[in-house]
Design a protein around this motif. Structure first.
Motif: not given
Length: 422
Positions: A115-121, A124-125, A422
């Protein structure tokens, strides 16, 4: 810093998010300078455009309900996993229990980084990473249970702390770091007290913890600011608690109970201070050195036993209380100065709240049998007024020293850590 392309430009421009109130202040100043003829309209427009490009507004949404529910949900699920381990999951074999908990932990660990690599909220991360940090504890306790190791042994908490801190430093993630610091501080006290429960041991552990945390804060400055901020907060809290506990009458009546882990704690604090002196030479080394002074002062005050009979208070009791209060006031003023210098408000609040609690405790525990009734409050109020004067004087002096053109060096007031995960 984040590298984002400037509007209308093909090249990347380094940006630094700032608080909206800072942008509002700058816009007001620009309008004032323009009205006074200090800068032209064209210059003001160019500056405004540059500011909008380089310094986007940063909205933390500190009390956002979504963030609160995500973190609460992650905390409940993580604690629930540990609870399931404690409940023994009787319907499953030991191997099945371990594999189930380990699979959940790995899912949270990998999922958070994906999720962090996909720049999620960011919330949420952070929530998923919190689940991974708490799940690591569940894995450790389940493995210990399968190996017939008692779940209350301190070394399990130590392993949990090491695992989450490793996760935090590899990913620069705040939530695993906070879990790691919490479990690490718990182990810091559990392990030595497991061997030698003693009042003065607690004082020395708090003092050594303050030294270690202060040195780590200095080492993290300009490297991982969010981690430095947390370590500095821990150092201030440990220092205040060390002097508070040391001033309790007769806390050190049993003397120092030396143990291997107490020696290890003191050595770790010393090594960290030496590392801070070598890596960050200059005025910053005063932070861990100040914590060393607190450690020594707290130990000496704890060793100074005057008895616990409040009906028979002599000059030694008065001297012990007076010196304890004086030492605490000096520490509190020092933390206020540090909080102002480092732009770290929690240090200031901790110092003020701690001083109020400490002075009140000393007044009712030591002075109350002699100074009773309304006079006790008069004396207590006088102490607070004097302390308030010292606080205000220190704040004014620091504010004056930090004005532009003063001797304060550049970078003396690093910004507080960003509130994102992050």
């Amino acid at each position: 810093m984040n590298d984002t392309p400037a509007p209308g430009s093909a090249t990347a421009v380094a940006t630094r998010p700032v608080a909206p109130r800072q942008l509002d202040w700058l816009r007001t100043e620009l309008a004032d300078w323009t009205s006074q003829g200090i800068i032209s309209e064209d210059q003001a427009t160019r500056i405004s455009t540059r500011v909008a490009t380089r310094y986007p507004a940063e909205h933390h949404a500190r009390l956002g309900m979504g963030r609160v529910f995500l973190y609460l949900g992650a905390a409940f699920v993580g604690v629930g996993l540990i609870w399931l381990v404690a409940a023994n999951l009787d319907d499953l074999s030991p191997l099945a229990r371990f594999l189930t908990i380990a699979a959940l932990w790995l899912a949270f660990l990998v999922g958070g980084e994906v999720l962090a690599s996909r720049r999620a909220s960011a919330p949420v991360v952070g929530a998923v990473r919190l689940l991974a940090a708490l799940g690591a504890g569940a894995v450790i306790f389940q493995a210990a249970q399968s190996l017939q190791v008692p779940a209350y042994e301190p070394r399990l908490v130590g392993l949990w702390a090491v695992g989450t801190l490793l996760h935090a430093y590899v990913t620069r993630a705040v939530m695993p770091f906070l879990v790691g610091v919490g479990t690490g501080v718990t182990w810091w006290f559990m392990q030595p007290l497991w061997d030698a429960p003693n009042g003065l041991t607690v004082v020395m552990l708090m003092g050594a913890g303050a030294v270690l945390a202060a040195a780590l804060a200095v080492l993290h400055d300009r490297w991982i600011e969010a981690f430095a901020w947390t370590w500095r907060t821990v150092a201030g809290g440990m220092a205040l608690l060390a002097l508070f506990v040391a001033a309790i009458p007769d806390v050190g009546s049993d003397g120092i109970s030396w143990s291997t882990w107490l020696v290890v704690a003191l050595v770790l604090a010393g090594v960290a201070t030496l590392a801070a002196a070598l890596v960050r030479p200059g005025a910053r080394i005063l932070e861990p050195l100040g914590a060393v002074v607190v450690l020594v002062a707290a130990t000496l005050i704890g060793l100074w036993t005057t008895g616990t009979d409040t009906s028979d208070i002599d000059a030694a009791d008065w001297a012990h209380a007076a010196i304890s209060v004086l030492a605490y006031v000096v520490l509190a003023v020092g933390l206020v100065a540090l909080g102002t210098l480092r732009d770290h408000p929690p240090l200031t609040w901790m110092a003020m709240i701690g001083l109020v609690g400490f002075t009140t405790f000393q007044s009712f525990a030591v002075f109350a049998p002699i100074v009773t009734g309304a006079w006790l409050f008069v004396v207590l109020g006088t102490v607070f007024l004097g302390t308030g004067f010292l606080f205000d004087r220190a704040r004014r002096e620091l504010a004056s020293a930090l004005e532009p053109g003063s001797d304060a060096g550049p970078g003396s007031r690093p910004t507080s850590p960003k509130g994102t995960e992050r």
